[in-house]
Design a protein around this motif. Structure first.
Motif, PDB file in Angstrom:
ATOM      1  N   TYR A  75       0.866  -1.201   0.049  1.00  0.00           N
ATOM      2  CA  TYR A  75       0.020   0.109  -0.063  1.00  0.00           C
ATOM      3  C   TYR A  75       0.875   1.252  -0.078  1.00  0.00           C
ATOM      4  O   TYR A  75       0.470   2.155  -0.660  1.00  0.00           O
ATOM      5  N   ALA A  78       2.237   1.937  -3.453  1.00  0.00           N
ATOM      6  CA  ALA A  78       0.953   2.349  -4.302  1.00  0.00           C
ATOM      7  C   ALA A  78       0.666   3.617  -4.187  1.00  0.00           C
ATOM      8  O   ALA A  78       0.459   4.435  -5.050  1.00  0.00           O
ATOM      9  N   SER A  79       0.881   4.059  -2.852  1.00  0.00           N
ATOM     10  CA  SER A  79       0.412   5.522  -2.647  1.00  0.00           C
ATOM     11  C   SER A  79       1.691   6.636  -3.311  1.00  0.00           C
ATOM     12  O   SER A  79       1.380   7.751  -3.439  1.00  0.00           O
ATOM     13  N   HIS A  90      -3.411  -4.386  -7.250  1.00  0.00           N
ATOM     14  CA  HIS A  90      -3.252  -5.430  -6.541  1.00  0.00           C
ATOM     15  C   HIS A  90      -3.431  -6.644  -7.095  1.00  0.00           C
ATOM     16  O   HIS A  90      -4.299  -6.828  -8.101  1.00  0.00           O
ATOM     17  N   GLU A  95      -7.824  -2.366  -7.948  1.00  0.00           N
ATOM     18  CA  GLU A  95      -7.029  -1.262  -8.288  1.00  0.00           C
ATOM     19  C   GLU A  95      -7.195  -0.328  -7.392  1.00  0.00           C
ATOM     20  O   GLU A  95      -8.005   0.224  -6.576  1.00  0.00           O
ATOM     21  N   TYR A  96      -5.794   0.262  -7.056  1.00  0.00           N
ATOM     22  CA  TYR A  96      -5.588   1.219  -5.908  1.00  0.00           C
ATOM     23  C   TYR A  96      -5.731   2.663  -6.529  1.00  0.00           C
ATOM     24  O   TYR A  96      -5.464   2.696  -7.830  1.00  0.00           O
ATOM     25  N   THR A  97      -6.488   3.505  -5.857  1.00  0.00           N
ATOM     26  CA  THR A  97      -6.887   4.679  -6.302  1.00  0.00           C
ATOM     27  C   THR A  97      -6.857   5.785  -5.151  1.00  0.00           C
ATOM     28  O   THR A  97      -6.536   5.443  -4.051  1.00  0.00           O
ATOM     29  N   ASN A 100      -9.415   5.060  -2.566  1.00  0.00           N
ATOM     30  CA  ASN A 100      -9.333   4.015  -1.528  1.00  0.00           C
ATOM     31  C   ASN A 100      -7.858   3.850  -0.763  1.00  0.00           C
ATOM     32  O   ASN A 100      -7.799   3.177   0.348  1.00  0.00           O
ATOM     33  N   ILE A 101      -6.784   4.488  -1.361  1.00  0.00           N
ATOM     34  CA  ILE A 101      -5.654   4.361  -0.749  1.00  0.00           C
ATOM     35  C   ILE A 101      -5.363   5.020   0.835  1.00  0.00           C
ATOM     36  O   ILE A 101      -4.804   4.232   1.713  1.00  0.00           O
ATOM     37  N   LEU A 104      -6.838   2.264   3.031  1.00  0.00           N
ATOM     38  CA  LEU A 104      -5.796   0.913   3.199  1.00  0.00           C
ATOM     39  C   LEU A 104      -4.732   1.332   3.905  1.00  0.00           C
ATOM     40  O   LEU A 104      -4.223   0.401   4.672  1.00  0.00           O
TER      41      LEU A 104
END
Length: 151
Positions: A75, A78-79, A90, A95-97, A100-101, A104
């Protein structure tokens, strides 16, 4: 557009290789020297990094460019990738967006606090065939869309 894989613990490498071969998208696998392997197709570019908790992450952040697709279960990574206009997936097919990040990262922080206090937290479940298929479908869809992420 390229696919960059955070490779040390990625359980969907074969699925990525299959989609990449079909779509002719270049793939870069970033892995530590602890995970040296020759079990990947010849057309896959492999970048090895030194041991260390964040060595692969730093290398990936230096490699990725706008319009790339990053596959990671991290995570934090991803950020850091999202502001570079990278699509981040993932391996379970999510999908990380920007939407939602934060949640998470908060969940990760909360779990870390519990572990530091001596409590046990549940690890991830074993990846299912359905999750692998969902991942493959999402990857294929993103590639076919091109890059529709807001600039």
């Amino acid at each position: 557009m390229r696919i960059v894989i955070d490779g040390d613990a990625c359980p969907v490498k074969q699925e990525i290789y299959q989609v990449a071969q079909k779509t002719q998208i270049p793939v870069i696998l970033v892995s530590s020297y602890d995970h040296v392997s020759d079990k990947h197709p010849d057309q896959i570019e492999v970048v090895y990094v030194d041991r260390g908790a964040d060595s692969a992450d730093y290398k990936i952040i230096g490699l990725i460019q706008a319009h790339d697709i990053l596959v990671t279960q991290d995570y934090g990574l991803a950020s850091l990738a999202l502001p570079k206009k990278v699509r981040v997936l993932h391996h379970t097919g999510k999908e990380y967006t920007y939407t939602n990040i934060d949640q998470l990262l908060e969940q990760r922080h909360h779990s870390a606090k519990l572990r530091r206090s001596g409590q046990r937290t549940k690890g991830p479940s074993k990846l299912t065939v359905e999750q692998k298929e969902t991942f493959k479908e999402l990857l294929t869809k993103i590639i076919s869309e091109g890059d529709n992420q807001d600039d």
